[in-house]
Every structure is written in C-alpha cells, then in structure tokens.
Design an enzyme around this catalytic site. Structure first.
Site, PDB file in Angstrom:
ATOM      1  N   ASP A 162     -44.981 -54.585 -63.987  1.00 39.25           N
ATOM      2  CA  ASP A 162     -44.646 -53.821 -65.097  1.00 39.25           C
ATOM      3  C   ASP A 162     -45.818 -54.144 -66.250  1.00 39.25           C
ATOM      4  O   ASP A 162     -45.672 -53.368 -67.214  1.00 39.25           O
ATOM      5  CB  ASP A 162     -43.365 -53.929 -65.736  1.00 39.25           C
ATOM      6  CG  ASP A 162     -42.956 -55.505 -66.376  1.00 39.25           C
ATOM      7  OD1 ASP A 162     -44.140 -56.115 -66.707  1.00 39.25           O
ATOM      8  OD2 ASP A 162     -41.815 -55.949 -66.279  1.00 39.25           O
ATOM      9  N   GLU A 176     -41.354 -57.929 -59.484  1.00 43.27           N
ATOM     10  CA  GLU A 176     -40.685 -57.079 -60.069  1.00 43.27           C
ATOM     11  C   GLU A 176     -41.075 -55.538 -59.465  1.00 43.27           C
ATOM     12  O   GLU A 176     -40.592 -54.566 -59.841  1.00 43.27           O
ATOM     13  CB  GLU A 176     -40.821 -56.847 -61.485  1.00 43.27           C
ATOM     14  CG  GLU A 176     -40.405 -58.015 -62.341  1.00 43.27           C
ATOM     15  CD  GLU A 176     -39.025 -58.260 -62.476  1.00 43.27           C
ATOM     16  OE1 GLU A 176     -38.380 -57.288 -62.013  1.00 43.27           O
ATOM     17  OE2 GLU A 176     -38.577 -59.414 -62.874  1.00 43.27           O
ATOM     18  N   ASP A 178     -48.228 -59.228 -67.750  1.00 41.07           N
ATOM     19  CA  ASP A 178     -46.870 -58.798 -67.975  1.00 41.07           C
ATOM     20  C   ASP A 178     -46.828 -58.181 -69.127  1.00 41.07           C
ATOM     21  O   ASP A 178     -47.678 -58.170 -70.441  1.00 41.07           O
ATOM     22  CB  ASP A 178     -46.195 -60.125 -67.952  1.00 41.07           C
ATOM     23  CG  ASP A 178     -44.802 -59.854 -67.553  1.00 41.07           C
ATOM     24  OD1 ASP A 178     -44.131 -58.808 -67.678  1.00 41.07           O
ATOM     25  OD2 ASP A 178     -43.997 -60.775 -66.928  1.00 41.07           O
ATOM     26  N   HIS A 210     -44.088 -58.522 -70.481  1.00 40.67           N
ATOM     27  CA  HIS A 210     -43.119 -59.530 -71.281  1.00 40.67           C
ATOM     28  C   HIS A 210     -43.597 -60.666 -71.292  1.00 40.67           C
ATOM     29  O   HIS A 210     -44.452 -61.308 -70.338  1.00 40.67           O
ATOM     30  CB  HIS A 210     -41.719 -59.284 -70.495  1.00 40.67           C
ATOM     31  CG  HIS A 210     -41.398 -57.949 -70.287  1.00 40.67           C
ATOM     32  ND1 HIS A 210     -41.523 -57.322 -69.058  1.00 40.67           N
ATOM     33  CD2 HIS A 210     -40.554 -57.229 -71.186  1.00 40.67           C
ATOM     34  CE1 HIS A 210     -41.007 -56.056 -69.403  1.00 40.67           C
ATOM     35  NE2 HIS A 210     -40.386 -56.041 -70.462  1.00 40.67           N
ATOM     36  N   HIS A 215     -35.046 -64.048 -65.206  1.00 43.44           N
ATOM     37  CA  HIS A 215     -36.362 -63.368 -65.002  1.00 43.44           C
ATOM     38  C   HIS A 215     -37.255 -63.073 -66.328  1.00 43.44           C
ATOM     39  O   HIS A 215     -38.327 -63.028 -66.491  1.00 43.44           O
ATOM     40  CB  HIS A 215     -36.548 -61.975 -64.137  1.00 43.44           C
ATOM     41  CG  HIS A 215     -36.204 -60.711 -64.959  1.00 43.44           C
ATOM     42  ND1 HIS A 215     -36.578 -59.407 -64.659  1.00 43.44           N
ATOM     43  CD2 HIS A 215     -35.380 -60.709 -66.108  1.00 43.44           C
ATOM     44  CE1 HIS A 215     -36.010 -58.592 -65.419  1.00 43.44           C
ATOM     45  NE2 HIS A 215     -35.304 -59.432 -66.325  1.00 43.44           N
ATOM     46  N   ASP A 275     -41.616 -63.521 -70.729  1.00 41.78           N
ATOM     47  CA  ASP A 275     -40.716 -64.216 -69.785  1.00 41.78           C
ATOM     48  C   ASP A 275     -40.729 -65.823 -70.274  1.00 41.78           C
ATOM     49  O   ASP A 275     -40.768 -66.855 -69.474  1.00 41.78           O
ATOM     50  CB  ASP A 275     -41.432 -64.052 -68.561  1.00 41.78           C
ATOM     51  CG  ASP A 275     -41.065 -62.761 -68.202  1.00 41.78           C
ATOM     52  OD1 ASP A 275     -40.388 -61.870 -68.691  1.00 41.78           O
ATOM     53  OD2 ASP A 275     -41.655 -62.273 -66.892  1.00 41.78           O
ATOM     54  N   HIS A 291     -39.200 -61.673 -61.180  1.00 42.84           N
ATOM     55  CA  HIS A 291     -39.923 -62.711 -61.780  1.00 42.84           C
ATOM     56  C   HIS A 291     -39.331 -64.107 -61.984  1.00 42.84           C
ATOM     57  O   HIS A 291     -40.200 -65.074 -62.480  1.00 42.84           O
ATOM     58  CB  HIS A 291     -40.533 -62.092 -63.170  1.00 42.84           C
ATOM     59  CG  HIS A 291     -42.211 -62.429 -63.389  1.00 42.84           C
ATOM     60  ND1 HIS A 291     -42.930 -62.002 -64.187  1.00 42.84           N
ATOM     61  CD2 HIS A 291     -42.955 -63.233 -62.837  1.00 42.84           C
ATOM     62  CE1 HIS A 291     -44.114 -62.375 -64.073  1.00 42.84           C
ATOM     63  NE2 HIS A 291     -44.176 -63.367 -63.248  1.00 42.84           N
ATOM     64  N   ASP A 320     -46.780 -59.341 -62.912  1.00 45.89           N
ATOM     65  CA  ASP A 320     -45.612 -58.620 -62.929  1.00 45.89           C
ATOM     66  C   ASP A 320     -46.018 -57.117 -62.948  1.00 45.89           C
ATOM     67  O   ASP A 320     -46.856 -56.750 -63.867  1.00 45.89           O
ATOM     68  CB  ASP A 320     -44.794 -58.889 -64.296  1.00 45.89           C
ATOM     69  CG  ASP A 320     -43.657 -58.112 -64.521  1.00 45.89           C
ATOM     70  OD1 ASP A 320     -43.334 -56.937 -63.897  1.00 45.89           O
ATOM     71  OD2 ASP A 320     -42.340 -58.875 -65.251  1.00 45.89           O
TER      72      ASP A 320
HETATM   73  N1  ARG Z   1     -37.269 -60.100 -72.604  1.00 48.46           N
HETATM   74  C1  ARG Z   1     -36.368 -59.299 -71.844  1.00 48.46           C
HETATM   75  C2  ARG Z   1     -35.461 -60.533 -71.452  1.00 48.46           C
HETATM   76  O1  ARG Z   1     -35.463 -61.751 -71.560  1.00 48.46           O
HETATM   77  C3  ARG Z   1     -37.091 -58.628 -70.720  1.00 48.46           C
HETATM   78  C4  ARG Z   1     -37.717 -59.413 -69.669  1.00 48.46           C
HETATM   79  C5  ARG Z   1     -38.207 -58.626 -68.476  1.00 48.46           C
HETATM   80  N2  ARG Z   1     -38.770 -59.746 -67.660  1.00 48.46           N
HETATM   81  C6  ARG Z   1     -39.348 -59.490 -66.243  1.00 48.46           C
HETATM   82  N3  ARG Z   1     -39.658 -60.368 -65.827  1.00 48.46           N
HETATM   83  N4  ARG Z   1     -39.546 -57.944 -66.127  1.00 48.46           N
HETATM   84  O2  ARG Z   1     -34.504 -60.096 -70.756  1.00 48.46           O
HETATM   85 MN    MN Z   2     -42.145 -60.602 -65.891  1.00 48.34          MN
HETATM   86 MN    MN Z   3     -42.373 -57.756 -67.090  1.00 46.19          MN
END
Ligand code: ARG
Ligand code: MN
Ligand code: MN
Ligand code: MN
Length: 313
Positions: free
Chosen positions: A229, A272, A119, A121, A136, A123, A96, A227
C-alpha cells in the site's frame, strides 16, 4: 548471491480475510523463476507454520494477541534458520504484523541491521494508541527499545524483546499516520519521509537521505519492509488499507534499484497483498506490480542487466 524465499500465509494482524493467500498468488506469479532468470540462486523454503489460538481475546486494544505473538515466534525462528544458510531472505506475506517475526529473526543473525519501512502507514501504534486494535498497525512498537515501557507484554509475546532503536528506522511513503504514531516519530527522532517530502525533494534525495540518516557510513545490513500500500492504489489496488496519493511505479523502482546498489540488503518483507479484494484485474495488477518491484531489488535495473559471467556470444 543466494536468496531464500518463505511464505507467511497469515491475516490475523488485521480484520479482513485474504492476505493469507499472498504467498500463493506471488508464487503463482512466478516470483521464484523470475528471480532465477536474473541469475540469482533461489531456494523456496515453503511456508512458515501459522498458529491459530482459539478464544484469543483482545488485550488492551490488540486483537488476536496470542495468535499473532506465537505466529511471530514461528516466523522469527524460520527467518533465522534461512538467513544462516542463504544470503538474503524474502518473506512473502501476509499482513504487515509479519514484520515482528521477520525483523526479530533477522536481528538474531544481523544484530546491527537498519530498517527501511516503505509504507503509507507508520505501523508503530502501541496496543494503547491504536484505534483499530489491528496488530498490523503496531509491529514496530514491539521491536523498538525506546517504546519498551509504553508497550505491555501481551500474551503470546513473552518470547520477544526489542531488537532495534528508533534511530535505526527510516520511513518512505507515509500519508496516513495516527496521532500517537506522529508523537512517537517526533519524540524518538525517527527518520520519516512522507509523500509530502517525496514531492518536495524528489525520490532520489529522499532515498539518499533515508539511507544516510540510519547509516552514515553505509556499512549496516538493511531490512527492507515493503507494504504494497506504499504504492498508489491505482497500481496495487488489492490491499486492505489503500490510501490515495501514493508512490508511483517509477518512484518505487527507484527505491528498489538504489537499495540493490548498496549490496547490503539482508531481508525483504512483502506485506499486505490481498487477492480477495477487488476484481480479477485488480488482483492480477497488484501481483504483477509487486513482482516487478521485487525484481528491481535483485539487479533487474531499468538500464539493463545480464547474469553473472555473461559475455557477448
Ligand atoms: N494506522 C492504522 C491502524 O493502526 C492502519 C494501519 C495499516 N497497516 C498496514 N500494515 N496496512 O490500524
Ligand atoms: Mn504496513
Ligand atoms: Mn500500509
Ligand atoms: Mn538498547
């Protein structure tokens, strides 16, 4: 409506190998042909040049800063070029961190864009708030004006200046947000619908509110960053940071159909997909689910559809 597809075979925004094969498995899954069968004019512009910098030491906590920063510039240049010829760009990632380049590139052509970030998350870690150091988990922090003074100029990022404001972002699907990210969301008033709000209001209300919050008049171009996920890991298991309790297939379809209906989609990131995680069945399921969602963004409505100009024979 013409669609330009690009691949971003990149994984250095996080620590696991495999997302560099995302473009390949999505192409092999027939993404171009399936969009063409919907009546879209699709051109595959190939892969973006990925830059691998040797001895790329971390800065603050951020890992591989030069590799990610220089690759992001290459992505931004390619996206800009594609959007000057095609109406919509689809970027097949890649981790990402790809969104640093895609949003920066899109904003050169569509300076008034808004961002829908689908997402688990947020990010939006800065290189200081991040626990993992994986870029990411940081892309939005480099893009938002309000965070400029919180984000150091990393090597490789010299070319980049913020191009969106906090109020131009809406999240849907959040369920794993770090402390620094939560603070940023509240301090700068970012619109955020976690899975809690999806449960509370239902996906229809959430999508309507998200779109209205970033663009009450419904006139601005939409950059949709997806994303995989965001979806429940039972649907998209082959991804690096799965979080249980995610969007159902139907909720995800609903988001896609509603965004399609605005007619204002300017770019989609698909981030991702990691075909090296899980077994063959997981990989196939992840690719199939992802492609089925992408089709919903381009007029393949569950209620049925037909190509432009079609009539009863
Ligand atoms: N918040 C966590 C980090 O900063 C997980 C980030 C996951 N990001 C993603 N694009 N899947 O590491
Ligand atoms: Mn993401
Ligand atoms: Mn994510
Ligand atoms: Mn500003």
């Amino acid at each position: 409506e013409s669609i330009g597809v690009i691949g971003i075979p990149f994984s250095k925004g996080q620590s696991r190998a495999g997302t560099e094969f995302g473009p390949e498995v999505l192409r092999n899954g027939g993404i171009v042909r399936k969009l063409q069968s919907l009546g879209c004019h699709v051109k595959d512009h190939g892969d973006v040049e990925v830059i691998q910098v040797e001895n790329d030491d971390p800065e603050e906590k951020a890992k591989n800063p030069r590799t990610v920063g220089q690759t992001s510039k290459s992505i931004a240049d390619k996206v800009e070029q594609v959007l000057r010829s095609d109406d919509i760009c689809i970027a097949l990632g890649g981790d990402h961190s790809m969104a640093i380049g895609t949003i920066a590139g899109n904003a050169r052509v569509e300076p008034d864009l808004v961002v829908l970030w689908i997402d688990a998350h947020a990010d939006i870690n800065t290189p200081m708030t991040s626990d993992s150091g994986n870029i990411h988990g940081m892309p939005l922090a480099f893009l938002v004006h309000e965070l400029e003074s919180y984000v150091p100029k990393l090597s490789g990022f010299e070319w980049l200046t913020p191009c969106i404001h906090a109020k131009d972002i809406a999240y849907i699907g959040l369920r794993d947000v770090d402390a620094g990210e939560r603070k940023i969301i509240e301090k700068f008033g970012i619109t955020a619908f976690s899975m809690q709000e999806v449960d509370k209001y239902g996906i229809n209300e959430v999508v309507e509110r998200a779109l209205r919050a970033v663009d009450p008049e419904g006139k601005r171009p939409i950059h949709l960053s997806f994303d995989v996920d965001a979806m429940d890991p039972t649907l998209t298991p082959s991804t690096g940071t799965p979080v249980i309790g995610g969007l159902s297939l139907r909720e995800t379809y609903y988001i896609a159909e509603e965004v399609a209906r605005t007619g204002r989609l300017s770019m989609i990131d698909i981030a991702e997909v990691n075909p090296l995680l899980g077994d063959e069945k997981d990989k196939t399921l992840t690719v199939d689910m992802t492609i089925s969602v992408i089709q919903r963004f381009f007029g393949n409505r569950r209620g049925g559809c037909y190509p432009p100009g079609y009539d009863i024979p």
